[in-house]
Motif scaffolding. Structure first.
Motif, PDB file in Angstrom:
ATOM      1  N   VAL A 160      -2.798   6.418  -4.794  1.00  0.00           N
ATOM      2  CA  VAL A 160      -1.873   5.793  -3.848  1.00  0.00           C
ATOM      3  C   VAL A 160      -2.571   5.637  -2.504  1.00  0.00           C
ATOM      4  N   SER A 161      -3.313   6.658  -2.138  1.00  0.00           N
ATOM      5  CA  SER A 161      -4.043   6.595  -0.873  1.00  0.00           C
ATOM      6  C   SER A 161      -5.064   5.455  -0.877  1.00  0.00           C
ATOM      7  N   SER A 162      -5.642   5.182  -2.046  1.00  0.00           N
ATOM      8  CA  SER A 162      -6.580   4.059  -2.136  1.00  0.00           C
ATOM      9  C   SER A 162      -5.890   2.751  -1.778  1.00  0.00           C
ATOM     10  N   GLU A 163      -4.621   2.663  -2.141  1.00  0.00           N
ATOM     11  CA  GLU A 163      -3.863   1.472  -1.761  1.00  0.00           C
ATOM     12  C   GLU A 163      -3.722   1.389  -0.250  1.00  0.00           C
ATOM     13  N   LEU A 164      -3.570   2.554   0.379  1.00  0.00           N
ATOM     14  CA  LEU A 164      -3.490   2.564   1.841  1.00  0.00           C
ATOM     15  C   LEU A 164      -4.776   2.024   2.449  1.00  0.00           C
TER      16      LEU A 164
END
Lengths: 304, 304
Positions: A164-168
Motif C-alpha cells: 500500500v505504501s508503494s502506492e503512496l
DNA sequence: CGTAAGATTGAATTAATTCAAGCTCCGTGG
DNA sequence: CCACGGAGCTTGAATTAATTCAATCTTACG
C-alpha cells in the motif's frame, strides 16, 4: 494479441473461480506451487502468503477473474473483499466527480496490485476498469490478513502494508508530474513513466502500445485531450517520437528527459541506491517552496 | 499558544526519549494506559498495539519527539524506522524536485500519522517539517510489525495497512482538487478540507489559523502563491470569508461549496454511508472521462 | 528601529482551454 | 464486399485564465 511474460501461472486445478457458488477447500499450501514461475516486479504477496499458509491451518483461496475491455472490476461503494493482482492486461482506476465526470487516478499493468484504496474504509472509493481484455488474481483480504508470520518472514499483512505504501510513492510521482505546470513536460513524464513500467516487465521501453485514450491520459495528467494530442504532435515534429494513434516509438530520450527534468527522478522511480546524497543535501541546505524557506534544522528529542 | 485537545497523554514516566543512548525496557503493556484520554480521530494505532503487546512477550517503546517550527522530523533518504503520530502542532510533508524546488505533498494535524511513505522502500522518499512547534509520538515500526493479533482484534500490521490506505484515500481527494482546473475552486476546496479537519479535532471549522504560507498552499494546490493570494482576496471581496494574513474566518459556505462542486464529496471526505447509490449509478451508466466512455459492464468470472 | 520574509496588488505575457471542423480507422450491417 | 456510422484523434483559431515580473505594503523579529 501481445506477449504476457508475467503470468502468475497458477495451475488451473488450484484456481477457484470466485463466482462459484461453493468454494471448494484446497490445501492451504496447495495453491502456490504455480506462483514460482511468476515474474512479478516485486515479490508477489501471494508468495508471502504461501509461506504463511503452509504453517497455518487456515484456508486460502485465490480466484481468478477475467475482465473484458470496458468491464468494471469493482465499483465505488462496493465492499472491499479482494486485493487484485493483474495477471495480464491493463486496467485504469478512476473515481466519479460530483458533476458526473470521472477522474482517472491510475493505470495498472501485469504484476501490479489494484484495489488497495478500499482497505481504508472497507469499501472501494474508486472503480477499476479494464482497458483491454485482462485477467486478475483475486486475493481475499480478510483471510490473508489473518495469516500469521511464517518463521522469520513477515506476516502477509506486513507485506500488504508495504505494498500500500508503494502506492503512496507512486502517488508522489504523480504529484511530481502535476508540479510540471506545462502540458509538454507532463506528457513527456507520462511517456517516461510508461516506458519504465514496460521495461520492468521485460517489454520494450521504447516502442509500445498505449492502452488508454487521449482523454484518459489527459484526465490523469490534468490536461485536456487536445493538449495531450498536441504534445504528442509536437514531440513527433521534433523527431523525438513516432506516434500513430496509440502506438508510440521513442527515438530520442534526451529531449524528453530534459523537458520533465524537475520530476525526472520521481518518475523514473529508481530504487533508492542508499542514501541519496544529492537530495539529502538539498534538504539540508533548504529546498524551496518556490520561495526559499528556512534551513531545515534537526529536531531535538524530548528529554524524559 | 493554542488549545491541544488531542494529546496522547502518555504519562512522562512511560515515555522514552528516542535519543537516549540506551532504551530502558518497560513492561510491554505499561506504556498505553495514558493513551485512553487521547482523542484521536481514528482509533490510534498505539491502542491497537497495546492490546497485542499485553499478550506478547515483546517489548514496545514509544518515544516522543519535539519538532520546533522549521525543523525536520525526517528527511528523504533516511531509513524508515518510525511511524509518527502528531500529538500537537502542524507539519507538512514535501519532497525535492530535481531542479531544487520542493513540492508540498501534505499537511498533518494533531492525531494524524506521518511517514508511512517510508514503508515501501525502507527509506523515506519525502521529508516532514514542522510548520509550528509540534510534538509527535514515535512508533517503532519493526517492533510494531512483529506484534501478533490479540484475540479477535487484528494485528497492528493490519491496522497499519488500513492507515496507509487512508493516505491513499486522501491522495485521491487531492487528485479531485487537482481536477478543478481553476485557481478559485482549488483554493475553496482547500479551505473546505482544512475546515473539515479542524472540526474533526474539535476546533472551529469556520475560524482558524493557517499554519502554512501562501507559497506552501500554492505548491500543494499546483498554483503560484500569487494565485492563492488573489483567490483569498476574491473570496473576501465577495463577502464569503474574512482573511487577514493567516487567520481565516468563513462567513458563507454555500458559494465556496458551489465553487468546488465537482470535488466536494471527495474533499468533505465523509465516511461512506453505505453504498452510495448516486455514485454507483453514475458508474453503471458510464461516467465520462471528458468524453463519454462505454457503459461499465460487469466482469465475468473465469470458469474453472 | 531597521530589516527581511511574507503577502498583496497591478499589468503584461504566455499558455492552456474551448469551440469547431475534419479526418482516420474500425466494426457493423446491408 | 462495400458502405455507413461512430468513436477517437488531429488541427486551427479565438478565448480565457494563470503565470510572470515588478512594485508596494505589512509585520514579525532581531
Amino acid at each position: 494479441m501481445h506477449a504476457h511474460p508475467n503470468l502468475h501461472g497458477l495451475p488451473a486445478a488450484n484456481v477457484v473461480p470466485l463466482a462459484s457458488p461453493a468454494f471448494p477447500s484446497i490445501p492451504s499450501d496447495g495453491g502456490f506451487a504455480g506462483c514460482v514461475p511468476c515474474q512479478l516486479r516485486q515479490e508477489c504477496i501471494a508468495a508471502c502468503m504461501a509461506r504463511s499458509a503452509r504453517q497455518s491451518a487456515g484456508q486460502l483461496l485465490i480466484g481468478r477473474r477475467r475482465v473484458r475491455k470496458g468491464e468494471c472490476l469493482y465499483r465505488e461503494g462496493q465492499p472491499f473483499r479482494f486485493v487484485y493482482a493483474v495477471r495480464y492486461g491493463t486496467l485504469k482506476t478512476a473515481f466519479s466527480l460530483d458533476d458526473g465526470d470521472e477522474q482517472v487516478s491510475g493505470f495498472f499493468f501485469a504484476g501490479e496490485l489494484i484495489g488497495l484504496e478500499g482497505l481504508a474504509r472497507g469499501r472501494h472509493v474508486s472503480h477499476a476498469v479494464a482497458l483491454e481484455d485482462s485477467e486478475v488474481c483475486c486475493i481475499p483480504y480478510e483471510e490473508m490478513a489473518r495469516l500469521p508470520a511464517a518463521g522469520s518472514a513477515p506476516a502477509p499483512a506486513v507485506r500488504l502494508a508495504q505494498l500500500v505504501s508503494s502506492e503512496l510513492v507512486r502517488d508522489q510521482a504523480a504529484k511530481a508530474i502535476a508540479a510540471l505546470r506545462q502540458a509538454d513536460p507532463r506528457v513527456a513524464a507520462f511517456l517516461l513513466m510508461l516506458s519504465g513500467r514496460m521495461r520492468e516487465r521485460g517489454l520494450s521501453g521504447s516502442e509500445f502500445e498505449l492502452r488508454m485514450s487521449r482523454a484518459e491520459i489527459g484526465s490523469y495528467l490534468g490536461l485536456t485531450l487536445e493538449s495531450v494530442s498536441r504534445a504528442f504532435a509536437s514531440f513527433a515534429v521534433q523527431g523525438w517520437i513516432e506516434v500513430h494513434k496509440r502506438s508510440v516509438r521513442v527515438l530520442s530520450w534526451g529531449p524528453l528527459e530534459r523537458l520533465c527534468l524537475p520530476a525526472l527522478s520521481a518518475v523514473q522511480d529508481r530504487q533508492v541506491p542508499g542514501v541519496d546524497r544529492e537530495r539529502e543535501s538539498a534538504c539540508v541546505t533548504g529546498a524551496r517552496t518556490r520561495t526559499r524557506s528556512a534551513p531545515l534544522r534537526c529536531a531535538t528529542p524530548v528529554s524524559a
